[in-house]
Motif scaffolding. Structure first.
Motif, PDB file in Angstrom:
ATOM      1  N   PHE A   1      -4.449  -5.236 -13.402  1.00  0.00           N
ATOM      2  CA  PHE A   1      -3.270  -4.382 -13.564  1.00  0.00           C
ATOM      3  C   PHE A   1      -3.348  -3.189 -12.613  1.00  0.00           C
ATOM      4  O   PHE A   1      -2.365  -2.841 -11.952  1.00  0.00           O
ATOM      5  CB  PHE A   1      -3.143  -3.911 -15.014  1.00  0.00           C
ATOM      6  N   SER A   2      -4.514  -2.549 -12.533  1.00  0.00           N
ATOM      7  CA  SER A   2      -4.654  -1.369 -11.674  1.00  0.00           C
ATOM      8  C   SER A   2      -4.401  -1.726 -10.211  1.00  0.00           C
ATOM      9  O   SER A   2      -3.747  -0.965  -9.486  1.00  0.00           O
ATOM     10  CB  SER A   2      -6.029  -0.727 -11.847  1.00  0.00           C
ATOM     11  N   LEU A   3      -4.871  -2.881  -9.772  1.00  0.00           N
ATOM     12  CA  LEU A   3      -4.646  -3.321  -8.402  1.00  0.00           C
ATOM     13  C   LEU A   3      -3.156  -3.581  -8.175  1.00  0.00           C
ATOM     14  O   LEU A   3      -2.589  -3.159  -7.163  1.00  0.00           O
ATOM     15  CB  LEU A   3      -5.463  -4.581  -8.109  1.00  0.00           C
ATOM     16  N   ALA A   4      -2.519  -4.236  -9.115  1.00  0.00           N
ATOM     17  CA  ALA A   4      -1.084  -4.513  -8.995  1.00  0.00           C
ATOM     18  C   ALA A   4      -0.281  -3.221  -8.906  1.00  0.00           C
ATOM     19  O   ALA A   4       0.673  -3.117  -8.122  1.00  0.00           O
ATOM     20  CB  ALA A   4      -0.604  -5.369 -10.165  1.00  0.00           C
ATOM     21  N   MET A   5      -0.658  -2.211  -9.692  1.00  0.00           N
ATOM     22  CA  MET A   5       0.061  -0.941  -9.649  1.00  0.00           C
ATOM     23  C   MET A   5      -0.136  -0.236  -8.314  1.00  0.00           C
ATOM     24  O   MET A   5       0.796   0.375  -7.777  1.00  0.00           O
ATOM     25  CB  MET A   5      -0.378  -0.026 -10.797  1.00  0.00           C
TER      26      MET A   5
ATOM     27  N   SER B   1       6.215   0.559  -2.403  1.00  0.00           N
ATOM     28  CA  SER B   1       7.356   1.413  -2.743  1.00  0.00           C
ATOM     29  C   SER B   1       7.337   2.713  -1.946  1.00  0.00           C
ATOM     30  O   SER B   1       8.401   3.242  -1.595  1.00  0.00           O
ATOM     31  CB  SER B   1       7.380   1.691  -4.247  1.00  0.00           C
ATOM     32  N   GLN B   2       6.145   3.240  -1.644  1.00  0.00           N
ATOM     33  CA  GLN B   2       6.051   4.414  -0.764  1.00  0.00           C
ATOM     34  C   GLN B   2       6.600   4.071   0.616  1.00  0.00           C
ATOM     35  O   GLN B   2       7.405   4.811   1.180  1.00  0.00           O
ATOM     36  CB  GLN B   2       4.597   4.871  -0.618  1.00  0.00           C
ATOM     37  N   ILE B   3       6.135   2.958   1.163  1.00  0.00           N
ATOM     38  CA  ILE B   3       6.566   2.541   2.501  1.00  0.00           C
ATOM     39  C   ILE B   3       8.072   2.341   2.540  1.00  0.00           C
ATOM     40  O   ILE B   3       8.736   2.744   3.502  1.00  0.00           O
ATOM     41  CB  ILE B   3       5.835   1.249   2.926  1.00  0.00           C
ATOM     42  N   ASN B   4       8.624   1.733   1.494  1.00  0.00           N
ATOM     43  CA  ASN B   4      10.056   1.431   1.451  1.00  0.00           C
ATOM     44  C   ASN B   4      10.914   2.596   0.960  1.00  0.00           C
ATOM     45  O   ASN B   4      12.139   2.485   0.934  1.00  0.00           O
ATOM     46  CB  ASN B   4      10.297   0.202   0.565  1.00  0.00           C
ATOM     47  N   GLY B   5      10.296   3.692   0.553  1.00  0.00           N
ATOM     48  CA  GLY B   5      11.048   4.850   0.095  1.00  0.00           C
ATOM     49  C   GLY B   5      11.826   4.590  -1.177  1.00  0.00           C
ATOM     50  O   GLY B   5      12.950   5.073  -1.333  1.00  0.00           O
ATOM     51  N   CYS B   6      11.230   3.850  -2.117  1.00  0.00           N
ATOM     52  CA  CYS B   6      11.922   3.488  -3.347  1.00  0.00           C
ATOM     53  C   CYS B   6      11.515   4.415  -4.496  1.00  0.00           C
ATOM     54  O   CYS B   6      10.500   4.193  -5.165  1.00  0.00           O
ATOM     55  CB  CYS B   6      11.627   2.031  -3.704  1.00  0.00           C
ATOM     56  N   ALA B   7      12.301   5.443  -4.734  1.00  0.00           N
ATOM     57  CA  ALA B   7      12.002   6.411  -5.788  1.00  0.00           C
ATOM     58  C   ALA B   7      11.989   5.763  -7.165  1.00  0.00           C
ATOM     59  O   ALA B   7      11.135   6.078  -8.002  1.00  0.00           O
ATOM     60  CB  ALA B   7      13.006   7.560  -5.750  1.00  0.00           C
ATOM     61  N   TYR B   8      12.934   4.866  -7.406  1.00  0.00           N
ATOM     62  CA  TYR B   8      13.017   4.208  -8.712  1.00  0.00           C
ATOM     63  C   TYR B   8      11.712   3.474  -9.027  1.00  0.00           C
ATOM     64  O   TYR B   8      11.137   3.632 -10.099  1.00  0.00           O
ATOM     65  CB  TYR B   8      14.211   3.242  -8.729  1.00  0.00           C
TER      66      TYR B   8
ATOM     67  N   LEU C   1       8.750   3.809  -7.502  1.00  0.00           N
ATOM     68  CA  LEU C   1       7.625   4.747  -7.542  1.00  0.00           C
ATOM     69  C   LEU C   1       7.522   5.399  -8.915  1.00  0.00           C
ATOM     70  O   LEU C   1       6.432   5.501  -9.484  1.00  0.00           O
ATOM     71  CB  LEU C   1       7.776   5.821  -6.463  1.00  0.00           C
ATOM     72  N   HIS C   2       8.644   5.826  -9.438  1.00  0.00           N
ATOM     73  CA  HIS C   2       8.665   6.445 -10.768  1.00  0.00           C
ATOM     74  C   HIS C   2       8.147   5.463 -11.819  1.00  0.00           C
ATOM     75  O   HIS C   2       7.281   5.799 -12.636  1.00  0.00           O
ATOM     76  CB  HIS C   2      10.090   6.898 -11.099  1.00  0.00           C
ATOM     77  N   MET C   3       8.665   4.243 -11.796  1.00  0.00           N
ATOM     78  CA  MET C   3       8.299   3.244 -12.805  1.00  0.00           C
ATOM     79  C   MET C   3       6.813   2.888 -12.732  1.00  0.00           C
ATOM     80  O   MET C   3       6.112   2.922 -13.753  1.00  0.00           O
ATOM     81  CB  MET C   3       9.121   1.969 -12.615  1.00  0.00           C
ATOM     82  N   HIS C   4       6.326   2.551 -11.557  1.00  0.00           N
ATOM     83  CA  HIS C   4       4.964   2.025 -11.460  1.00  0.00           C
ATOM     84  C   HIS C   4       3.896   3.106 -11.591  1.00  0.00           C
ATOM     85  O   HIS C   4       2.838   2.856 -12.164  1.00  0.00           O
ATOM     86  CB  HIS C   4       4.804   1.210 -10.184  1.00  0.00           C
ATOM     87  N   THR C   5       4.170   4.311 -11.126  1.00  0.00           N
ATOM     88  CA  THR C   5       3.191   5.373 -11.346  1.00  0.00           C
ATOM     89  C   THR C   5       3.159   5.771 -12.821  1.00  0.00           C
ATOM     90  O   THR C   5       2.094   6.046 -13.358  1.00  0.00           O
ATOM     91  CB  THR C   5       3.455   6.599 -10.451  1.00  0.00           C
TER      92      THR C   5
END
Length: 152
Positions: free
Chosen positions: A32-36, A43-50, A52-56
């Motif tokens: 799980f930690s690796l997947a996150m 998501s950082q590379i793609n600039g996806c705030a949604y 990033l919020h969910m997975h962090t």
């Protein structure tokens, strides 16, 4: 930022297919930690705030440290990541930036040194899935929960 359309309502069958892929990669055996870390880095590379919020948020709830998130964009210069995580992050970056990288042999060989063939395929599916989710969220301007509260 304003949401463009709701992909879940516009194409429930398409989103159901993506959800099935997501279910598979969630239960395929990768940590799980690796997947996150993989989902967060893509998501950082793609600039996806949604995303990033969910997975962090999910990773923090499971005990992941803030420090590992803070340093994720500079993972090569940090000692906080295991060799297996480094191989996964290298593969994540090369596949997320595919037009620029061409999936170099070094990243491929590094991945196979730390993952079984099945795990490496599953990792690739995970990376593909998060990139699709990023494109849905960024393309249709999905708003993460905290931004929705502030905007009101």
């Amino acid at each position: 930022m304003e949401t463009r359309l709701n992909a879940y309502k516009a194409s429930p069958e398409g989103i159901a297919a993506m959800t099935k892929l997501e279910e598979y990669v969630r239960h395929c055996g990768l940590e799980f930690s690796l997947a996150m870390l993989v989902k967060t880095r893509a998501s950082q590379i793609n600039g996806c705030a949604y995303c990033l919020h969910m997975h962090t948020s999910d990773a923090r709830a499971a005990g992941e440290s803030e420090e590992r998130f803070y340093l994720l964009s500079a993972w090569r210069e940090s000692t906080l990541y295991t060799p297996r995580e480094r191989a996964a992050l290298a593969w994540t970056e090369t596949l997320t930036r595919l037009p620029d990288t061409g999936a170099p042999t070094r990243a491929y060989e590094q991945g196979l040194a730390h993952f079984t063939e099945k795990e490496f395929v599953d990792l690739t599916l995970l990376i593909g899935a998060i990139n699709v989710w990023n494109r849905i969220s960024v393309g249709f301007r999905s708003v993460h929960p905290n931004e929705a509260k502030i905007a009101r």
